[in-house]
Motif scaffolding. Structure first.
Motif, PDB file in Angstrom:
ATOM      1  N   GLU A 126      34.733  33.836  47.983  1.00 53.50           N
ATOM      2  CA  GLU A 126      35.548  34.276  49.119  1.00 53.50           C
ATOM      3  C   GLU A 126      36.551  35.340  48.692  1.00 53.50           C
ATOM      4  O   GLU A 126      36.793  36.309  49.414  1.00 53.50           O
ATOM      5  CB  GLU A 126      36.273  33.072  49.726  1.00 53.50           C
ATOM      6  CG  GLU A 126      35.360  32.109  50.450  1.00 53.50           C
ATOM      7  CD  GLU A 126      36.117  30.936  51.033  1.00 53.50           C
ATOM      8  OE1 GLU A 126      36.161  30.823  52.272  1.00 53.50           O
ATOM      9  OE2 GLU A 126      36.658  30.119  50.261  1.00 53.50           O
ATOM     10  N   GLY A 127      37.125  35.170  47.514  1.00 53.01           N
ATOM     11  CA  GLY A 127      38.134  36.110  47.052  1.00 53.01           C
ATOM     12  C   GLY A 127      37.559  37.478  46.726  1.00 53.01           C
ATOM     13  O   GLY A 127      38.224  38.502  46.923  1.00 53.01           O
ATOM     14  N   ALA A 128      36.316  37.508  46.228  1.00 54.28           N
ATOM     15  CA  ALA A 128      35.708  38.784  45.838  1.00 54.28           C
ATOM     16  C   ALA A 128      35.409  39.665  47.042  1.00 54.28           C
ATOM     17  O   ALA A 128      35.486  40.895  46.970  1.00 54.28           O
ATOM     18  CB  ALA A 128      34.429  38.520  45.046  1.00 54.28           C
ATOM     19  N   GLY A 129      35.047  39.073  48.174  1.00 56.96           N
ATOM     20  CA  GLY A 129      34.791  39.832  49.389  1.00 56.96           C
ATOM     21  C   GLY A 129      33.556  40.698  49.358  1.00 56.96           C
ATOM     22  O   GLY A 129      33.410  41.607  50.184  1.00 56.96           O
ATOM     23  N   GLU A 130      32.642  40.443  48.424  1.00 55.77           N
ATOM     24  CA  GLU A 130      31.445  41.279  48.299  1.00 55.77           C
ATOM     25  C   GLU A 130      30.275  40.742  49.122  1.00 55.77           C
ATOM     26  O   GLU A 130      29.333  41.479  49.417  1.00 55.77           O
ATOM     27  CB  GLU A 130      31.035  41.359  46.824  1.00 55.77           C
ATOM     28  CG  GLU A 130      32.085  42.003  45.936  1.00 55.77           C
ATOM     29  CD  GLU A 130      31.744  41.865  44.471  1.00 55.77           C
ATOM     30  OE1 GLU A 130      30.763  41.164  44.158  1.00 55.77           O
ATOM     31  OE2 GLU A 130      32.460  42.454  43.630  1.00 55.77           O
ATOM     32  N   LEU A 131      30.317  39.476  49.440  1.00 61.34           N
ATOM     33  CA  LEU A 131      29.228  38.826  50.164  1.00 61.34           C
ATOM     34  C   LEU A 131      29.740  38.283  51.487  1.00 61.34           C
ATOM     35  O   LEU A 131      30.932  38.013  51.655  1.00 61.34           O
ATOM     36  CB  LEU A 131      28.661  37.671  49.333  1.00 61.34           C
ATOM     37  CG  LEU A 131      28.056  38.029  47.975  1.00 61.34           C
ATOM     38  CD1 LEU A 131      27.819  36.765  47.168  1.00 61.34           C
ATOM     39  CD2 LEU A 131      26.747  38.800  48.160  1.00 61.34           C
ATOM     40  N   GLN A 132      28.824  38.119  52.426  1.00 60.40           N
ATOM     41  CA  GLN A 132      29.162  37.440  53.659  1.00 60.40           C
ATOM     42  C   GLN A 132      29.197  35.930  53.394  1.00 60.40           C
ATOM     43  O   GLN A 132      28.335  35.391  52.690  1.00 60.40           O
ATOM     44  CB  GLN A 132      28.135  37.726  54.749  1.00 60.40           C
ATOM     45  CG  GLN A 132      28.065  39.187  55.172  1.00 60.40           C
ATOM     46  CD  GLN A 132      27.143  39.357  56.350  1.00 60.40           C
ATOM     47  OE1 GLN A 132      27.527  39.145  57.498  1.00 60.40           O
ATOM     48  NE2 GLN A 132      25.898  39.731  56.074  1.00 60.40           N
TER      49      GLN A 132
END
Length: 514
Positions: A258-264
């Motif tokens: 969630e923190g990385a924000g790279e994936l849905q």
């Protein structure tokens, strides 16, 4: 507290956070549906028998939901609505159900659905020789009539208040082509948005778009479900681009992803509920004092944090948490090692005299972790607990079919429909009663619920069932677990994937931005 600190200090008490609603954490890069492409899905479990009437595993049903349709389904609020039926009607006395079928619905074998297919499917499910897990849905059926190709009339010999809702859930209402039963276990044929192509057992299942689907063709050309129970391998496949989507993001990696924000990321509550099972045919567990003692040994909040990293919420009831039948008066028994030892002494099992084998399946890695945490608590209570790890196929064979176990752990995927939940699992004749529970009071209550027409009164009956299960400690309920999906940014339509029941996944409106 770090999890490694938690594991070395199991007296910690950590809470859980409830949240609800499936919503992507980041928007898809593509908002206009695109046709074409093959979606590679990292499925967290392995499929078994592919016959939708016979299968008792949610892992298999999750795939087959894309192959089959039911005569009715539910909306997001669990109201029963038409599906393969265009409309339905119930007589005032509750004994006659009339279904008007959609015209022009085609099966994957090219045949057009008629009332004879519905009659065949219902009678096949009801026939004891079929081995259908939902056979008791049709116990009250007196006759099934087909006055014309698009009309089915089901007559009951007694009121069965949950009949329609049972047809909307997992298998009972699935319509198959007449005479197709013999091939359904290996090459399922349905009327859903995707056609079955092949399966490599334990590896993957391939589905392809069915262009003649009555509700319009899917966007994707194909869906390939790769069966990857190991959480880290599944996540690695997603992060490297080998997979477009996975279900069940590893609980210990949620914050990172969630923190990385790279994936849905899609999250919802609940996905399923977990419980510890005690085999009632095993002599020690025929004594309610022993069962209660085992409940007192377990600290459910601590176990939730240790095995699930807090990704869920403890519960003393398996009822869907927003259901009118959920008994909110029940609360978990607090851990009480001294109280457990006293009950075991009273029942004739002094310290060190009980040797228990806990069979846990590697299909759910957090079940293995749960069992490992329990060993120390049971040692403190004077019980020698050992763990036997089983593959999913072996667990189903030994625990589910043969009932060859002493203690185990399993999860069920929400079972929002209370008759499905309480009759199947706790009635002495229930198809899911693999614990050998035989409680005349529960049998009486679950039968009473079926003939109780008023919804509020029926909910009260189910609350009484929950109270009885809790008082007798027939099972030890642990928690509701959060559901999660991780996906590449080029996957669209994720807001349509999760069925209202929280378990099934449907790819009809999902697409890939090639």
């Amino acid at each position: 507290m770090k999890r490694r600190d938690f594991l070395s200090n199991t007296t910690a008490l950590l809470g859980a956070t409830l949240f609800s609603g499936a919503a992507p954490m980041i928007a898809s890069a593509q908002t206009t549906p695109v046709t074409g492409g093959t979606l590679i899905w990292g499925h967290s479990e392995t499929t078994q028998n592919l016959d939708m009437h016979q299968t008792g595993t949610a892992s298999t049903g999750r795939v087959l939901q894309n192959v089959h349709n039911s005569i009715v389904t539910v909306d997001k609020d669990f109201n029963v609505i038409p599906m393969l039926a265009e409309s339905f009607d119930q007589s005032d006395d509750g004994l006659v159900y009339t279904f008007k079928l959609r015209a022009g619905v085609k099966f994957h074998n090219g045949a057009e659905m008629t009332s004879e297919d519905v009659k065949y499917s219902f009678e096949r499910c009801a026939n004891p020789d079929t081995g259908a897990v939902n056979f008791e849905v049709f116990n009250a059926v007196d006759s099934i009539e087909t006055p014309d190709p698009l009309t089915v009339v089901v007559k009951l010999n007694t009121v069965n208040a949950p009949f329609l809702s049972r047809l909307a859930e997992n298998g009972a209402g699935v319509i198959m082509p007449m005479g197709s039963g013999d091939v359904q276990g290996e090459t399922p044929i349905g009327a859903g948005p995707f056609r079955f192509v092949r399966r490599e057992f334990g590896n993957e299942v391939e589905l392809e778009r069915f262009d003649d689907y009555w509700d319009g063709p899917a966007y994707l050309d194909k869906v390939v479900a790769r069966e990857i129970p190991e959480p880290t391998v599944r996540l690695t496949g997603l992060r490297t681009g080998e997979l477009h989507m996975i279900n069940d993001i590893p609980a210990d990696r949620m914050a990172e992803i969630e923190g990385a924000g790279e994936l849905q990321v899609v999250k919802w509550f609940p996905l399923n509920w977990d419980f510890v099972n005690l085999n009632h045919t095993f002599e020690p567990f025929q004594d309610a004092r022993v069962r209660k003692a085992f409940d007192l040994i377990i600290d459910k909040e601590v176990l939730l944090e240790g095995a699930l990293w807090g990704q869920g919420a403890t519960t003393a009831s398996p009822s869907y948490p927003t259901s009118a039948s959920y008994n909110s008066d029940l609360s978990q028994r607090a851990q009480d090692i001294a109280g457990a030892r006293a009950l075991l002494d009273e029942a004739g099992y002094p310290q060190g005299s009980l040797d228990i084998v806990f069979k846990a399946t590697t299909n759910y890695p957090y079940h293995i972790e749960s069992a490992q945490i329990l060993v120390e608590w049971f040692r403190m209570a004077g019980v020698n607990l050992s763990i036997e790890q089983l593959t999913w196929a072996d667990w189903l064979s030994q625990c589910w079919v043969d009932k060859d176990y002493q203690m185990t752990m399993m999860n069920f995927f929400t079972l929002w429909e209370p008759d499905f939940l309480y009759y199947s699992l706790f009635n002495s004749t229930g198809a899911f009663n693999y614990r050998g529970i035989n409680d005349p009071e529960i049998d009486k209550l679950t039968e009473e619920a079926r003939i109780t027409v008023d919804p509020a009164a029926r909910a009260d009956v189910y609350k009484a069932v929950q109270q009885r299960v809790f008082d007798e400690t027939h099972d030890i309920f642990l928690w509701f677990r959060n559901g999660t999906i991780g996906a590449q940014p080029d996957v669209g339509g994720l807001d349509t994937v999760v069925h209202p029941n929280g378990s099934n996944l449907n790819f009809h409106k999902v697409w890939l931005n090639a």
